[in-house]
Design a protein around this motif. Structure first.
Motif, PDB file in Angstrom:
ATOM      1  N   GLU A 264      10.560  -3.653   1.735  1.00  0.00           N
ATOM      2  CA  GLU A 264      10.590  -2.232   2.052  1.00  0.00           C
ATOM      3  C   GLU A 264       9.271  -1.519   1.765  1.00  0.00           C
ATOM      4  N   PHE A 266       5.934   0.310   2.301  1.00  0.00           N
ATOM      5  CA  PHE A 266       5.061   0.919   3.301  1.00  0.00           C
ATOM      6  C   PHE A 266       3.773   1.406   2.642  1.00  0.00           C
ATOM      7  N   SER A 267       3.677   1.190   1.329  1.00  0.00           N
ATOM      8  CA  SER A 267       2.455   1.480   0.584  1.00  0.00           C
ATOM      9  C   SER A 267       2.520   0.677  -0.698  1.00  0.00           C
ATOM     10  N   TYR A 268       1.390   0.064  -1.080  1.00  0.00           N
ATOM     11  CA  TYR A 268       1.426  -0.753  -2.280  1.00  0.00           C
ATOM     12  C   TYR A 268       0.120  -0.649  -3.047  1.00  0.00           C
ATOM     13  N   LYS A 288      -5.350  -1.004  -3.078  1.00  0.00           N
ATOM     14  CA  LYS A 288      -4.242  -0.318  -2.416  1.00  0.00           C
ATOM     15  C   LYS A 288      -4.236  -0.651  -0.932  1.00  0.00           C
ATOM     16  N   ARG A 290      -1.900   0.687   2.629  1.00  0.00           N
ATOM     17  CA  ARG A 290      -0.855   1.575   3.131  1.00  0.00           C
ATOM     18  C   ARG A 290      -0.953   1.683   4.638  1.00  0.00           C
ATOM     19  N   ASN A 292      -1.609   3.964   7.260  1.00  0.00           N
ATOM     20  CA  ASN A 292      -2.339   5.232   7.232  1.00  0.00           C
ATOM     21  C   ASN A 292      -1.618   6.315   8.034  1.00  0.00           C
ATOM     22  N   ILE A 294       1.470   7.388   8.009  1.00  0.00           N
ATOM     23  CA  ILE A 294       2.893   7.283   8.306  1.00  0.00           C
ATOM     24  C   ILE A 294       3.632   6.784   7.071  1.00  0.00           C
ATOM     25  N   THR A 295       4.909   6.986   7.037  1.00  0.00           N
ATOM     26  CA  THR A 295       5.731   6.507   5.926  1.00  0.00           C
ATOM     27  C   THR A 295       6.840   5.593   6.425  1.00  0.00           C
ATOM     28  N   SER A 296       6.612   4.953   7.573  1.00  0.00           N
ATOM     29  CA  SER A 296       7.591   4.028   8.137  1.00  0.00           C
ATOM     30  C   SER A 296       6.903   2.714   8.447  1.00  0.00           C
ATOM     31  N   GLN A 297       7.651   1.633   8.346  1.00  0.00           N
ATOM     32  CA  GLN A 297       7.110   0.318   8.653  1.00  0.00           C
ATOM     33  C   GLN A 297       7.607  -0.184  10.012  1.00  0.00           C
ATOM     34  N   LEU A 392       2.372  -5.585   2.695  1.00  0.00           N
ATOM     35  CA  LEU A 392       3.267  -4.793   3.524  1.00  0.00           C
ATOM     36  C   LEU A 392       4.056  -5.621   4.527  1.00  0.00           C
TER      37      LEU A 392
END
Length: 424
Positions: A264, A266-268, A288, A290, A292, A294-297, A392
């Motif tokens: 899950e 979408f940013s790490y 890091k 992510r 860029n 967006i907050t969906s994969q 991701l």
């Protein structure tokens, strides 16, 4: 049950008593009872063995409700101790459930261990007739099948030799050949194909698929080999600590089994080395990753994947490159994207770089990313990895289902490079 349902379980539960139940003789049981009643040490307790309280139970299966239809090829997967073999033993009527019900329609041929139902003193040919009789088949019915069974088993030379002299591979070949060719509507297998060679495994998978498709037989198959589950099954059940946690598509079931905690993201942020791999030259520290902006994969059709990577240079590097590796749910590589970082960087500098990945050729599904930084440490030398990390997850979806729907079994890359040039 409706006419197409061959197995149905309702609230199936199986419990086992922990520890040894009885000592084997009435005299010793009375000794143990007398000692316990008078607060003395049990004279028959094994040295170092844990003393279990009466009624201490282990739940192997808990509230299992499944319905299996005719012609289905059902895989059952899960970690060791999840309850897979217990479920098959209940369905094969080897043991009875603690609670719940099981309904059947049709004869069952099961092979839960190598040589289940075989007599070691009998020959291979005699064991074929013995297994047929156990399944309720007449001698005439077995006579019609025996030549086909012997040929499939590849044991023609040893068929009149007692099976106690067979190797484990020969044993499983004959056992599978018997189970697959006798007239049973339901075929149950528990990891037995792992004993056979690769060529025979493929032969068995093809045979089980043909039985399900051509003869409308039902197959239940337990395995830790996800490639055979994917190749054979059209439905999969995942068990975890005795509970059913998923029942549906094979790909999604395998993801649930092997996916892990990364599914899950979408940013790490890489605050430690949990998702990093050791490298020979550690010259870059990835901090890091992510998607860029967006907050969906989830990405559709030909959408580009916007990635942003942030890292710190641990040494001066002039020629740095990044390889984005795309892997499937089994962590097998599918494809890769390679980018060069112009100018490199100096020791101690931090930088963030944005990338766009074109995943339009990927089939619908879930994919895992791996980031590999590489550099030529000497002129004209082969590139060497200086940082490597996993992270991701990309989920590819299709907006429409028009035309021929791409089947995952065809592969993970949707190729459009074919043209019909001439028709005669």
């Amino acid at each position: 049950m409706d006419k197409d349902c061959v197995i149905k379980t309702e609230h199936l539960r199986k419990e086992y008593n922990l520890g040894i139940i009885g000592s084997g003789t009435l005299r010793r049981d009375l000794q143990s009872w007398w000692a316990k009643k008078h607060g003395r040490e049990d004279p028959n307790r094994r040295i170092g063995a844990k003393e279990y309280e009466k009624g201490e139970l282990f739940t192997a299966l808990d509230d299992i409700n499944i319905e299996i239809r005719r012609g289905e090829r059902v895989g059952i997967i899960g970690a060791n101790g999840a309850g897979k073999s217990t479920l098959l033993k209940l369905l094969s009527r080897i043991t009875s459930p603690t609670d719940g019900t099981i309904a059947y329609r049709g004869r069952i041929a099961s092979m839960l261990e190598v040589g289940t139902g075989f007599s070691a003193e009998l020959t291979g040919r005699e064991n074929i007739y013995l297994n047929g009789a156990i399944l309720g088949m007449s001698r005439a019915e077995v006579d019609r099948k025996i030549d086909e069974i012997v040929a499939f088993s590849e044991c023609e030379q040893f068929i009149d030799t007692p099976v106690k002299r067979y190797s484990s591979g020969m044993f499983v070949k004959l056992a599978f050949a018997v189970a697959a060719h006798l007239d049973a509507e339901i075929l149950i297998m528990d990891e037995v194909l792992a004993v056979g060679d690769m060529k025979f495994q493929r032969k068995c998978i093809s045979k089980m698929r043909a039985l399900a498709i051509d003869e409308n037989r039902t197959v239940l198959y337990v395995s830790h080999n996800m490639s055979t589950i994917q190749e054979l099954c059209n439905r999969c059940i995942v068990l975890d600590h005795g509970k059913k946690v998923y029942d549906g598509e094979v790909e999604e079931a395998i993801k649930r089994y092997v996916g892990g905690d990364q599914d899950e993201f979408f940013s790490y942020e890489y605050t430690d080395d949990t998702h990093k791999e050791p490298v020979r030259h550690h010259l870059v520290n990835l901090e890091k990753v992510r998607f860029n902006g967006i907050t969906s994969q989830i990405f559709y059709d030909d959408e580009q994947v916007p990635l942003e990577l942030s890292w710190q240079y641990l040494e001066d590097i002039d020629n740095l490159g990044v390889r984005f590796e795309v892997l499937d749910y089994r962590r097998y590589p599918i494809t890769a994207f390679v980018a060069e970082i112009p100018g490199g960087g100096k020791k101690g500098e931090r930088t963030s770089v944005r990338f766009q990945l074109d995943i339009s050729a990927l089939a619908q599904g879930r994919y895992y990313m791996r980031y590999v930084f590489f550099s030529r440490l000497k002129n004209h030398a082969e590139p060497e990895t200086v940082e490597c990390a996993a992270g991701l997850v990309i989920i590819k979806r299709l907006r429409t289902e028009n035309g021929i729907k791409w089947q995952k079994s065809w592969g993970s890359v949707v190729s459009k490079g074919i043209t019909v040039l001439r028709q005669e």
